[in-house]
Design an enzyme around this catalytic site. Structure first.
Site, PDB file in Angstrom:
ATOM      1  N   LYS A  48      -5.380   3.329   7.753  1.00 19.73           N
ATOM      2  CA  LYS A  48      -6.517   2.666   8.385  1.00 19.73           C
ATOM      3  C   LYS A  48      -6.207   1.185   8.585  1.00 19.73           C
ATOM      4  O   LYS A  48      -5.438   0.608   7.798  1.00 19.73           O
ATOM      5  CB  LYS A  48      -7.801   2.877   7.565  1.00 19.73           C
ATOM      6  CG  LYS A  48      -7.750   2.327   6.126  1.00 19.73           C
ATOM      7  CD  LYS A  48      -8.131   0.872   6.084  1.00 19.73           C
ATOM      8  CE  LYS A  48      -7.955   0.259   4.731  1.00 19.73           C
ATOM      9  NZ  LYS A  48      -8.118  -1.215   4.731  1.00 19.73           N
ATOM     10  N   ARG A  58      11.811  -2.875   7.523  1.00 20.68           N
ATOM     11  CA  ARG A  58      12.713  -4.002   7.758  1.00 20.68           C
ATOM     12  C   ARG A  58      13.111  -4.692   6.458  1.00 20.68           C
ATOM     13  O   ARG A  58      14.186  -5.288   6.373  1.00 20.68           O
ATOM     14  CB  ARG A  58      12.036  -5.024   8.673  1.00 20.68           C
ATOM     15  CG  ARG A  58      11.823  -4.565  10.095  1.00 20.68           C
ATOM     16  CD  ARG A  58      11.146  -5.657  10.909  1.00 20.68           C
ATOM     17  NE  ARG A  58       9.856  -6.024  10.339  1.00 20.68           N
ATOM     18  CZ  ARG A  58       9.106  -7.027  10.788  1.00 20.68           C
ATOM     19  NH1 ARG A  58       9.537  -7.780  11.783  1.00 20.68           N
ATOM     20  NH2 ARG A  58       7.930  -7.298  10.225  1.00 20.68           N
ATOM     21  N   ILE A  85       0.832  -1.206   0.000  1.00 23.54           N
ATOM     22  CA  ILE A  85       0.000   0.000   0.000  1.00 23.54           C
ATOM     23  C   ILE A  85       0.866   1.256   0.000  1.00 23.54           C
ATOM     24  O   ILE A  85       0.572   2.228  -0.699  1.00 23.54           O
ATOM     25  CB  ILE A  85      -0.954  -0.004   1.201  1.00 23.54           C
ATOM     26  CG1 ILE A  85      -1.940  -1.170   1.092  1.00 23.54           C
ATOM     27  CG2 ILE A  85      -1.714   1.321   1.288  1.00 23.54           C
ATOM     28  CD1 ILE A  85      -2.823  -1.108  -0.142  1.00 23.54           C
TER      29      ILE A  85
END
Length: 306
Positions: free
Chosen positions: A88, A35, A12
């Site tokens: 979200k 990471r 995303i």
């Protein structure tokens, strides 16, 4: 110009946040904390802690990490005096989000809990049209293929990952924006795979003060074309939001057929909030999800195999 970093550089963030930031003249993306991924041309750090320590002049952070770890990261960012944009859902519990609101207010920074689906092209026009009409029924069909949108991401099946409510909360964010009356959950069925902690399907029945039937069907098992549709019947005609809210039809006539502008709208709003010294944290969609887990009947279904 506001300098900003992205924490959590997954699908995303790469597909939506990055292009939106590159097109917004209010922000300069200067760093990434991840990471497993890096971005050429900016400072890259393995975690948010090292990023905040290395870039003290940073103004803001967009937290795109899984919700299970976001509270601790948001606290650290707020305490460092940075503005925070939350993907979200804003957290894993309402209590966490309420505490973040308090901390941001005390520190004098902007906290923005985002609902990207509300920025879809047809949503505000739908809200305006419905604001003067009596709603008689609502049907929400939100069906996706989890393998397409969250390939290999186990966190969505763990407690706090929300399961099918990860996309379903997008529908709830739209409906809480466009309906003229508040509505409340009456019953729900949550279909939970035998090997998971979160549902892969959900059926919800809401109503409002006028006893309006509001039905929602969320499913994460749909292959082929995806379904993101909200139909609202009124005494004056029928409104349909399709394609996640980018298409709006009234009584069969296409009114809006918009492009993907959701994340561009989020960052425009974030810039406005920072300039005004304000926060925007609407937990209404998240509260409905919490109600579903509180009131829903769990139904065990076949194991999910990636």
């Amino acid at each position: 110009m506001t300098t900003i970093a992205i924490a959590g550089f997954g699908k995303i963030a790469r597909d939506q946040h990055l292009p939106a930031l590159r097109e917004n003249r209010n922000f300069e993306l200067t760093a990434i904390a991840s990471r497993n991924a890096t971005l050429e041309g900016v400072d890259n750090h393995p975690d948010l802690e090292s990023l905040l320590a290395a870039v003290p002049a940073l103004d803001a952070v967009a937290l795109c990490t899984p919700p299970q770890v976001r509270y601790t990261q948001a606290v650290a960012t707020i305490e460092a005096g940075k503005h925070v944009l939350l993907e979200k859902p804003p957290g894993v519990s309402l209590s966490e989000v309420e505490d973040l609101i308090r901390r941001a207010e005390q520190k004098g920074v902007t906290l923005f809990a985002t609902w990207h689906a509300r920025e879809a092209a047809g949503v505000e026009k739908a809200r305006e049209w419905l604001s003067t009409r009596r709603v008689t029924a609502v049907d929400i069909q939100w069906r996706e293929d989890v393998r397409q949108w969250h390939p290999g991401q186990q966190w969505v099946w763990e407690p706090g990952g929300l399961g099918v409510f990860d996309p379903g909360i997008n529908a709830l964010s739209i409906v809480t924006r466009i309906l003229p009356e508040a509505f409340f959950l009456r019953e729900a069925t949550l279909e939970v795979p035998e090997n998971c902690q979160s549902p892969i399907g959900a059926t919800l029945e809401f109503t409002d003060v006028n006893d309006t039937p509001i039905h929602a069907d969320f499913d994460w098992r749909q292959t082929g074309p995806q379904t993101w549709q909200i139909t609202v019947e009124t005494e004056d005609g029928k409104l349909v939001l399709d394609s996640g809210g980018s298409q709006l039809s009234i009584d069969g006539e296409r009114i809006i057929d918009g492009e993907d502008i959701e994340y561009a709208g989020l960052y425009q709003r974030f810039a406005e909030l920072i300039r005004a010294g304000r926060s925007d944290v609407d937990v209404a969609p998240f509260r409905h999800v919490a109600d579903a887990f509180l009131l829903g009947r769990r139904q065990s279904v076949e194991p999910f195999i990636e």
